[in-house]
Design a protein around this motif. Structure first.
Motif, PDB file in Angstrom:
ATOM      1  N   THR A   1       0.832  -1.203   0.000  1.00 49.53           N
ATOM      2  CA  THR A   1       0.000   0.000   0.000  1.00 49.53           C
ATOM      3  C   THR A   1       0.863   1.249   0.000  1.00 49.53           C
ATOM      4  O   THR A   1       0.612   2.198  -0.743  1.00 49.53           O
ATOM      5  N   PHE A   2       1.899   1.247   0.831  1.00 45.74           N
ATOM      6  CA  PHE A   2       2.819   2.385   0.891  1.00 45.74           C
ATOM      7  C   PHE A   2       3.512   2.594  -0.459  1.00 45.74           C
ATOM      8  O   PHE A   2       3.625   3.712  -0.949  1.00 45.74           O
ATOM      9  N   MET A   3       3.958   1.496  -1.059  1.00 48.80           N
ATOM     10  CA  MET A   3       4.680   1.590  -2.335  1.00 48.80           C
ATOM     11  C   MET A   3       3.793   2.131  -3.452  1.00 48.80           C
ATOM     12  O   MET A   3       4.273   2.817  -4.354  1.00 48.80           O
ATOM     13  N   TYR A   4       2.498   1.824  -3.410  1.00 46.03           N
ATOM     14  CA  TYR A   4       1.587   2.267  -4.467  1.00 46.03           C
ATOM     15  C   TYR A   4       0.838   3.557  -4.115  1.00 46.03           C
ATOM     16  O   TYR A   4      -0.055   3.957  -4.848  1.00 46.03           O
ATOM     17  N   GLY A   5       1.220   4.181  -3.017  1.00 49.29           N
ATOM     18  CA  GLY A   5       0.610   5.473  -2.692  1.00 49.29           C
ATOM     19  C   GLY A   5       1.083   6.500  -3.701  1.00 49.29           C
ATOM     20  O   GLY A   5       2.284   6.712  -3.855  1.00 49.29           O
ATOM     21  N   PRO A   6       0.153   7.141  -4.426  1.00 44.54           N
ATOM     22  CA  PRO A   6       0.585   8.068  -5.466  1.00 44.54           C
ATOM     23  C   PRO A   6       1.324   9.282  -4.915  1.00 44.54           C
ATOM     24  O   PRO A   6       2.190   9.830  -5.562  1.00 44.54           O
ATOM     25  N   GLY A   7       1.029   9.684  -3.685  1.00 42.95           N
ATOM     26  CA  GLY A   7       1.749  10.785  -3.036  1.00 42.95           C
ATOM     27  C   GLY A   7       1.713  12.092  -3.801  1.00 42.95           C
ATOM     28  O   GLY A   7       1.399  12.142  -4.973  1.00 42.95           O
ATOM     29  N   GLY A   8       2.008  13.152  -3.104  1.00 49.47           N
ATOM     30  CA  GLY A   8       2.060  14.459  -3.727  1.00 49.47           C
ATOM     31  C   GLY A   8       0.790  15.250  -3.503  1.00 49.47           C
ATOM     32  O   GLY A   8      -0.068  14.889  -2.692  1.00 49.47           O
ATOM     33  N   HIS A   9       0.662  16.314  -4.217  1.00 51.63           N
ATOM     34  CA  HIS A   9      -0.489  17.206  -4.060  1.00 51.63           C
ATOM     35  C   HIS A   9      -1.738  16.580  -4.676  1.00 51.63           C
ATOM     36  O   HIS A   9      -1.673  15.612  -5.441  1.00 51.63           O
ATOM     37  N   GLU A  10      -2.871  17.154  -4.360  1.00 51.18           N
ATOM     38  CA  GLU A  10      -4.173  16.608  -4.759  1.00 51.18           C
ATOM     39  C   GLU A  10      -4.292  16.409  -6.272  1.00 51.18           C
ATOM     40  O   GLU A  10      -4.795  15.382  -6.734  1.00 51.18           O
ATOM     41  N   GLN A  11      -3.819  17.374  -7.068  1.00 51.91           N
ATOM     42  CA  GLN A  11      -3.937  17.251  -8.528  1.00 51.91           C
ATOM     43  C   GLN A  11      -3.145  16.042  -9.038  1.00 51.91           C
ATOM     44  O   GLN A  11      -3.569  15.374  -9.976  1.00 51.91           O
ATOM     45  N   ARG A  12      -2.009  15.752  -8.415  1.00 47.74           N
ATOM     46  CA  ARG A  12      -1.205  14.600  -8.830  1.00 47.74           C
ATOM     47  C   ARG A  12      -1.903  13.302  -8.436  1.00 47.74           C
ATOM     48  O   ARG A  12      -2.008  12.369  -9.216  1.00 47.74           O
ATOM     49  N   VAL A  13      -2.371  13.237  -7.181  1.00 44.73           N
ATOM     50  CA  VAL A  13      -3.008  12.017  -6.674  1.00 44.73           C
ATOM     51  C   VAL A  13      -4.222  11.639  -7.519  1.00 44.73           C
ATOM     52  O   VAL A  13      -4.428  10.468  -7.832  1.00 44.73           O
ATOM     53  N   TYR A  14      -5.019  12.626  -7.912  1.00 45.56           N
ATOM     54  CA  TYR A  14      -6.254  12.352  -8.636  1.00 45.56           C
ATOM     55  C   TYR A  14      -6.113  12.531 -10.151  1.00 45.56           C
ATOM     56  O   TYR A  14      -7.099  12.590 -10.863  1.00 45.56           O
ATOM     57  N   SER A  15      -4.875  12.555 -10.636  1.00 47.46           N
ATOM     58  CA  SER A  15      -4.673  12.659 -12.085  1.00 47.46           C
ATOM     59  C   SER A  15      -4.913  11.306 -12.741  1.00 47.46           C
ATOM     60  O   SER A  15      -4.760  10.253 -12.111  1.00 47.46           O
ATOM     61  N   ALA A  16      -5.267  11.327 -14.008  1.00 47.64           N
ATOM     62  CA  ALA A  16      -5.520  10.087 -14.760  1.00 47.64           C
ATOM     63  C   ALA A  16      -4.276   9.211 -14.816  1.00 47.64           C
ATOM     64  O   ALA A  16      -4.370   7.985 -14.814  1.00 47.64           O
ATOM     65  N   ALA A  17      -3.110   9.833 -14.837  1.00 50.26           N
ATOM     66  CA  ALA A  17      -1.851   9.077 -14.915  1.00 50.26           C
ATOM     67  C   ALA A  17      -1.624   8.212 -13.679  1.00 50.26           C
ATOM     68  O   ALA A  17      -0.931   7.196 -13.745  1.00 50.26           O
ATOM     69  N   HIS A  18      -2.208   8.581 -12.546  1.00 50.78           N
ATOM     70  CA  HIS A  18      -2.001   7.839 -11.299  1.00 50.78           C
ATOM     71  C   HIS A  18      -3.266   7.118 -10.832  1.00 50.78           C
ATOM     72  O   HIS A  18      -3.355   6.707  -9.674  1.00 50.78           O
ATOM     73  N   ASP A  19      -4.218   6.971 -11.745  1.00 54.00           N
ATOM     74  CA  ASP A  19      -5.500   6.375 -11.390  1.00 54.00           C
ATOM     75  C   ASP A  19      -5.357   4.950 -10.855  1.00 54.00           C
ATOM     76  O   ASP A  19      -5.926   4.614  -9.818  1.00 54.00           O
ATOM     77  N   PHE A  20      -4.587   4.109 -11.540  1.00 53.57           N
ATOM     78  CA  PHE A  20      -4.431   2.720 -11.085  1.00 53.57           C
ATOM     79  C   PHE A  20      -3.762   2.671  -9.721  1.00 53.57           C
ATOM     80  O   PHE A  20      -4.210   1.932  -8.829  1.00 53.57           O
ATOM     81  N   ASP A  21      -2.678   3.434  -9.551  1.00 51.97           N
ATOM     82  CA  ASP A  21      -1.976   3.439  -8.270  1.00 51.97           C
ATOM     83  C   ASP A  21      -2.904   3.873  -7.135  1.00 51.97           C
ATOM     84  O   ASP A  21      -2.910   3.279  -6.062  1.00 51.97           O
ATOM     85  N   ARG A  22      -3.697   4.910  -7.377  1.00 49.74           N
ATOM     86  CA  ARG A  22      -4.619   5.399  -6.351  1.00 49.74           C
ATOM     87  C   ARG A  22      -5.687   4.356  -6.039  1.00 49.74           C
ATOM     88  O   ARG A  22      -5.995   4.093  -4.876  1.00 49.74           O
ATOM     89  N   GLN A  23      -6.249   3.730  -7.087  1.00 46.21           N
ATOM     90  CA  GLN A  23      -7.270   2.706  -6.864  1.00 46.21           C
ATOM     91  C   GLN A  23      -6.696   1.529  -6.074  1.00 46.21           C
ATOM     92  O   GLN A  23      -7.338   1.026  -5.142  1.00 46.21           O
ATOM     93  N   LEU A  24      -5.493   1.096  -6.435  1.00 46.25           N
ATOM     94  CA  LEU A  24      -4.856  -0.002  -5.707  1.00 46.25           C
ATOM     95  C   LEU A  24      -4.568   0.421  -4.271  1.00 46.25           C
ATOM     96  O   LEU A  24      -4.825  -0.335  -3.322  1.00 46.25           O
ATOM     97  N   HIS A  25      -4.055   1.631  -4.095  1.00 47.91           N
ATOM     98  CA  HIS A  25      -3.747   2.156  -2.769  1.00 47.91           C
ATOM     99  C   HIS A  25      -5.005   2.214  -1.902  1.00 47.91           C
ATOM    100  O   HIS A  25      -4.991   1.790  -0.736  1.00 47.91           O
ATOM    101  N   GLU A  26      -6.098   2.707  -2.454  1.00 48.96           N
ATOM    102  CA  GLU A  26      -7.337   2.820  -1.685  1.00 48.96           C
ATOM    103  C   GLU A  26      -7.932   1.444  -1.379  1.00 48.96           C
ATOM    104  O   GLU A  26      -8.436   1.210  -0.278  1.00 48.96           O
ATOM    105  N   THR A  27      -7.856   0.524  -2.325  1.00 46.54           N
ATOM    106  CA  THR A  27      -8.365  -0.834  -2.102  1.00 46.54           C
ATOM    107  C   THR A  27      -7.562  -1.536  -1.016  1.00 46.54           C
ATOM    108  O   THR A  27      -8.123  -2.126  -0.083  1.00 46.54           O
ATOM    109  N   LEU A  28      -6.241  -1.461  -1.123  1.00 47.12           N
ATOM    110  CA  LEU A  28      -5.382  -2.097  -0.119  1.00 47.12           C
ATOM    111  C   LEU A  28      -5.524  -1.414   1.238  1.00 47.12           C
ATOM    112  O   LEU A  28      -5.440  -2.077   2.277  1.00 47.12           O
ATOM    113  N   GLY A  29      -5.736  -0.104   1.236  1.00 41.68           N
ATOM    114  CA  GLY A  29      -5.950   0.604   2.498  1.00 41.68           C
ATOM    115  C   GLY A  29      -7.172   0.086   3.241  1.00 41.68           C
ATOM    116  O   GLY A  29      -7.145  -0.079   4.464  1.00 41.68           O
TER     117      GLY A  29
END
Length: 189
Positions: A26-54
């Motif tokens: 979960t830590f490794m797949y945390g997209p990290g950074g500011h809100e625009q980065r976390v919710y950007s399309a480029a980090h969508d999979f990482d965020r979804q995996l991070h939220e699911t594992l969380g």
């Protein structure tokens, strides 16, 4: 399956190691950074995996605490009072962080106006009114707590290794599965 006087049982061991692995991933797949980065399309999979594992971390922690309430605990090997207090403090801080991390992530996202998005695109809409500034502060706290749990878990692992290598007690061995080569023969197990 249940813990004995000398070792944690297979269920407690499974829950411990499963939690440790899920937290690390979960830590490794945390997209990290500011809100625009976390919710950007480029980090969508990482965020979804991070939220699911969380959410999995939260569920595992609740199950661990319930199991801990009914399971016996191995006897603590002889150690100085400060070590026993430190061990208990670190364990409870880890449990606190394991609960606080998912709760801060959920509340931060919802207060910022974002649903939780799990693997497969399933969304859990916000149950809270939007308060972007509060959500942003909670999301920042979540990031800080994520770093804190990694440092504390590293200290926890280091202490277990010190017990095994230098103090030569069974603190580490008691949490390892029987099939893991640890020197169980030394203790007669």
């Amino acid at each position: 399956m249940k813990s004995s006087v000398t070792s944690y049982g297979s269920i407690a061991q499974f829950l411990h190691w499963c939690t440790a692995i899920v937290v690390l991933v979960t830590f490794m797949y945390g997209p990290g950074g500011h809100e625009q980065r976390v919710y950007s399309a480029a980090h969508d999979f990482d965020r979804q995996l991070h939220e699911t594992l969380g959410l999995c971390v939260f569920a595992l922690t609740v199950i661990r605490l319930l199991w801990r309430a009914f399971d016996t605990r191995p006897e603590t090997p002889p150690m100085s009072r400060w070590m026993a207090v430190m061990a208990a403090t670190v364990q409870w801080l880890l449990y606190l962080l394991l609960l606080a991390l998912p709760l801060t992530a959920i509340s931060g996202a919802w207060l910022e106006g974002h649903p939780l998005t799990l693997i497969g695109g399933h969304e859990i809409p916000s149950l809270l009114s939007t308060s972007h500034a509060v959500g942003s502060a909670i999301s920042s706290l979540h990031t800080w707590l994520g770093d804190a749990i990694m440092w504390l878990a590293g200290f926890h692992a280091f202490a277990a290794i010190v017990h095994h290598v230098f103090l030569k007690d069974d603190v580490l061995v008691g949490m390892l599965p029987r099939w893991f080569p640890t020197g169980r023969a030394r203790t007669g197990r």
